[in-house]
Design an enzyme around this catalytic site. Sequence first.
Site, PDB file in Angstrom:
ATOM      1  N   GLY A  46      -5.567   3.405  -8.297  1.00 16.67           N
ATOM      2  CA  GLY A  46      -5.538   4.711  -8.956  1.00 16.67           C
ATOM      3  C   GLY A  46      -6.844   5.105  -9.612  1.00 16.67           C
ATOM      4  O   GLY A  46      -7.125   6.285  -9.814  1.00 16.67           O
ATOM      5  N   TYR A  64       8.129  -7.643  -4.036  1.00 17.52           N
ATOM      6  CA  TYR A  64       8.120  -6.370  -4.774  1.00 17.52           C
ATOM      7  C   TYR A  64       9.536  -6.056  -5.257  1.00 17.52           C
ATOM      8  O   TYR A  64      10.393  -5.636  -4.488  1.00 17.52           O
ATOM      9  CB  TYR A  64       7.593  -5.217  -3.912  1.00 17.52           C
ATOM     10  CG  TYR A  64       6.177  -5.380  -3.381  1.00 17.52           C
ATOM     11  CD1 TYR A  64       5.266  -6.264  -3.960  1.00 17.52           C
ATOM     12  CD2 TYR A  64       5.748  -4.631  -2.287  1.00 17.52           C
ATOM     13  CE1 TYR A  64       3.979  -6.403  -3.451  1.00 17.52           C
ATOM     14  CE2 TYR A  64       4.456  -4.763  -1.780  1.00 17.52           C
ATOM     15  CZ  TYR A  64       3.582  -5.649  -2.368  1.00 17.52           C
ATOM     16  OH  TYR A  64       2.314  -5.780  -1.861  1.00 17.52           O
ATOM     17  N   HIS A  68       1.712 -13.663   2.229  1.00 19.36           N
ATOM     18  CA  HIS A  68       1.211 -12.858   1.098  1.00 19.36           C
ATOM     19  C   HIS A  68      -0.011 -13.498   0.434  1.00 19.36           C
ATOM     20  O   HIS A  68      -0.958 -12.803   0.062  1.00 19.36           O
ATOM     21  CB  HIS A  68       2.351 -12.668   0.089  1.00 19.36           C
ATOM     22  CG  HIS A  68       2.280 -11.381  -0.664  1.00 19.36           C
ATOM     23  ND1 HIS A  68       3.396 -10.698  -1.071  1.00 19.36           N
ATOM     24  CD2 HIS A  68       1.228 -10.635  -1.104  1.00 19.36           C
ATOM     25  CE1 HIS A  68       3.027  -9.598  -1.724  1.00 19.36           C
ATOM     26  NE2 HIS A  68       1.718  -9.539  -1.749  1.00 19.36           N
ATOM     27  N   SER A  72      -4.723  -1.462  -2.126  1.00 14.38           N
ATOM     28  CA  SER A  72      -5.313  -0.791  -3.289  1.00 14.38           C
ATOM     29  C   SER A  72      -6.565   0.001  -2.886  1.00 14.38           C
ATOM     30  O   SER A  72      -7.628  -0.123  -3.511  1.00 14.38           O
ATOM     31  CB  SER A  72      -5.636  -1.801  -4.410  1.00 14.38           C
ATOM     32  OG  SER A  72      -4.488  -2.501  -4.812  1.00 14.38           O
TER      33      SER A  72
HETATM   34  N1  LIG Z   1      -1.274  -7.786  -0.163  1.00 15.09           N
HETATM   35  C1  LIG Z   1      -1.333  -7.680  -1.459  1.00 15.09           C
HETATM   36  O1  LIG Z   1      -1.482  -8.658  -2.176  1.00 15.09           O
HETATM   37  C2  LIG Z   1      -1.201  -6.317  -2.092  1.00 15.09           C
HETATM   38  C3  LIG Z   1      -1.578  -6.134  -3.437  1.00 15.09           C
HETATM   39  C4  LIG Z   1      -1.448  -4.861  -3.983  1.00 15.09           C
HETATM   40  C5  LIG Z   1      -0.953  -3.827  -3.231  1.00 15.09           C
HETATM   41  N2  LIG Z   1      -0.578  -4.039  -1.929  1.00 15.09           N
HETATM   42  C6  LIG Z   1      -0.062  -2.935  -1.096  1.00 15.09           C
HETATM   43  O2  LIG Z   1      -1.021  -1.891  -1.075  1.00 15.09           O
HETATM   44  C7  LIG Z   1      -0.406  -0.666  -1.454  1.00 15.09           C
HETATM   45  C8  LIG Z   1      -1.385   0.239  -2.148  1.00 15.09           C
HETATM   46  O3  LIG Z   1      -2.028  -0.415  -3.218  1.00 15.09           O
HETATM   47  P1  LIG Z   1      -1.826  -0.051  -4.750  1.00 15.09           P
HETATM   48  O4  LIG Z   1      -0.569   0.706  -4.946  1.00 15.09           O
HETATM   49  O5  LIG Z   1      -2.047  -1.308  -5.503  1.00 15.09           O
HETATM   50  O6  LIG Z   1      -3.084   0.851  -5.115  1.00 15.09           O
HETATM   51  P2  LIG Z   1      -3.689   2.245  -4.634  1.00 15.09           P
HETATM   52  O7  LIG Z   1      -3.028   2.732  -3.432  1.00 15.09           O
HETATM   53  O8  LIG Z   1      -5.156   2.046  -4.656  1.00 15.09           O
HETATM   54  O9  LIG Z   1      -3.339   3.177  -5.896  1.00 15.09           O
HETATM   55  C9  LIG Z   1      -2.033   3.495  -6.273  1.00 15.09           C
HETATM   56  C10 LIG Z   1      -2.107   4.178  -7.627  1.00 15.09           C
HETATM   57  O10 LIG Z   1      -2.878   5.365  -7.506  1.00 15.09           O
HETATM   58  C11 LIG Z   1      -2.130   6.492  -7.924  1.00 15.09           C
HETATM   59  N3  LIG Z   1      -2.441   7.551  -6.940  1.00 15.09           N
HETATM   60  C12 LIG Z   1      -2.172   7.561  -5.624  1.00 15.09           C
HETATM   61  N4  LIG Z   1      -2.659   8.667  -5.027  1.00 15.09           N
HETATM   62  C13 LIG Z   1      -3.257   9.377  -6.007  1.00 15.09           C
HETATM   63  C14 LIG Z   1      -3.951  10.609  -6.026  1.00 15.09           C
HETATM   64  N5  LIG Z   1      -4.139  11.321  -4.923  1.00 15.09           N
HETATM   65  N6  LIG Z   1      -4.440  11.051  -7.226  1.00 15.09           N
HETATM   66  C15 LIG Z   1      -4.263  10.340  -8.359  1.00 15.09           C
HETATM   67  N7  LIG Z   1      -3.622   9.150  -8.402  1.00 15.09           N
HETATM   68  C16 LIG Z   1      -3.123   8.683  -7.229  1.00 15.09           C
HETATM   69  C17 LIG Z   1      -0.684   6.065  -7.898  1.00 15.09           C
HETATM   70  O11 LIG Z   1       0.020   6.688  -8.939  1.00 15.09           O
HETATM   71  P3  LIG Z   1       1.248   7.689  -8.646  1.00 15.09           P
HETATM   72  O12 LIG Z   1       2.335   6.861  -8.111  1.00 15.09           O
HETATM   73  O13 LIG Z   1       1.524   8.239  -9.994  1.00 15.09           O
HETATM   74  O14 LIG Z   1       0.722   8.699  -7.673  1.00 15.09           O
HETATM   75  C18 LIG Z   1      -0.770   4.549  -8.164  1.00 15.09           C
HETATM   76  O15 LIG Z   1      -0.786   4.297  -9.544  1.00 15.09           O
HETATM   77  C19 LIG Z   1       0.782  -1.099  -2.312  1.00 15.09           C
HETATM   78  O16 LIG Z   1       1.774  -0.116  -2.360  1.00 15.09           O
HETATM   79  C20 LIG Z   1       1.242  -2.346  -1.613  1.00 15.09           C
HETATM   80  O17 LIG Z   1       2.100  -2.010  -0.532  1.00 15.09           O
HETATM   81  C21 LIG Z   1      -0.704  -5.267  -1.374  1.00 15.09           C
END
Ligand SMILES: NC(=O)c1ccc[n+]([C@@H]2O[C@H](COP(=O)([O-])OP(=O)(O)OC[C@H]3O[C@@H](n4cnc5c(N)ncnc54)[C@H](OP(=O)(O)O)[C@@H]3O)[C@@H](O)[C@H]2O)c1
Length: 335
Positions: A215, A57, A131, A210
């Site tokens: 989002g 990241y 990962h 996610s």
């Molecule tokens: N192992 C892997 O391969 C892998 C892959 C992807 C992600 N991850 C990890 O999982 C974590 C979370 O996943 P993610 O960030 O992909 O997706 P997520 O948590 O499903 O969604 C994040 C998105 O949703 C928005 N959001 C969050 N809370 C909200 C709310 N209450 N209302 C409206 N919009 C909201 C955020 O925008 P704003 O910032 O504008 O709030 C961001 O764009 C990542 O940070 C990462 O650490 C791991």
Amino acid sequence: MQKRRLGNSNLEVSALGLGCMGMSFGYGPAMDKQEAIALLRTAVERGVTFFDTAEVYGPYTNEELVGEGLAPFRGQVVIATKFGFDLDPKLDPRGMKGSPGLNSRPEHIKQVAEGSLKRLRIEVIDLFYQHRVDPDVPIEDVAGAVKELIQEGKVKHFGLSEAGVQTIRRAHAVQPVTALQSEYSLWTREPEAEVLPTLEELGIGFVPFSPLGKGFLTGKIDENTKLESTDFRSTVPRFAPEARKANLALVDLLGRIAAWKQATPAQIALAWLLAQKPWIVPIPGTTKLHRLEENLGAAAVDLTLDDLGEIESAASQITVQGARYPEHLEKMTGR
Ligand SMILES: NC(=O)c1ccc[n+]([C@@H]2O[C@H](COP(=O)([O-])OP(=O)(O)OC[C@H]3O[C@@H](n4cnc5c(N)ncnc54)[C@H](OP(=O)(O)O)[C@@H]3O)[C@@H](O)[C@H]2O)c1
């Protein structure tokens, strides 16, 4: 906030963690550093003890940010990070557009651990995930390298991400796996078929990434939302405008349940995950304090069996449109 234990391990974390990726990478420009540090520290004040980052990241900058932000709380919070990409500058370092190299060779894992320890400003990595499974390195060798890091006191727990069940079993036989981190939410339910039963059998915790559907499940994105070219979602088939339009049926369902539970769609999406198993710990990501607070509120939303049944029957009528990754990244999953 309530705590949860990841599987049979002794790793106890807040029922909801914080995904830190989007603060630096993936969904457009990085946050202002001081604001991001303030957000991390507020999360700790609100009871979050589980933070998720990865070497890739940024690369590197998200670990640096998390290290700086959480430095005052060393030993009080659990930081998870990940190895497994080859961050050769000749390759697309973001690993999103071109063909990111995987590298889980034991000597590389050890080098990454040293770098992550420095960037995170810690003496031991609480949870070190591979990962993505590297088809060129037997998983026994990967598990063996992490086992050595554990013996050396540099890592506490071993994790995998997006691994298939055979890989999980083989890894677990060499070095017990504490957690699997894979995508799971109301629009990505593949882990239910084989993965979750295997984790339950082996006593491995599950960390859905996610959990808000990047989002989409919050209801703040529709087919007209403009996704910049720097936003990874602009490359994801499920986020193509026509797929988004069809997938809004799921958001409508969340909205209906939210209205009668006096909650928000994001809270219902997270509460649904928490209700699946007591050893599931979602890690929603956000760059905004009010959304962090909203998301943490999900831990107090109690879905009854009737609520869950209602969600299940309505969701079963909806077919999600579009793959969750572009093809070259999709093929790195489930191996
Ligand atoms: N192992 C892997 O391969 C892998 C892959 C992807 C992600 N991850 C990890 O999982 C974590 C979370 O996943 P993610 O960030 O992909 O997706 P997520 O948590 O499903 O969604 C994040 C998105 O949703 C928005 N959001 C969050 N809370 C909200 C709310 N209450 N209302 C409206 N919009 C909201 C955020 O925008 P704003 O910032 O504008 O709030 C961001 O764009 C990542 O940070 C990462 O650490 C791991």
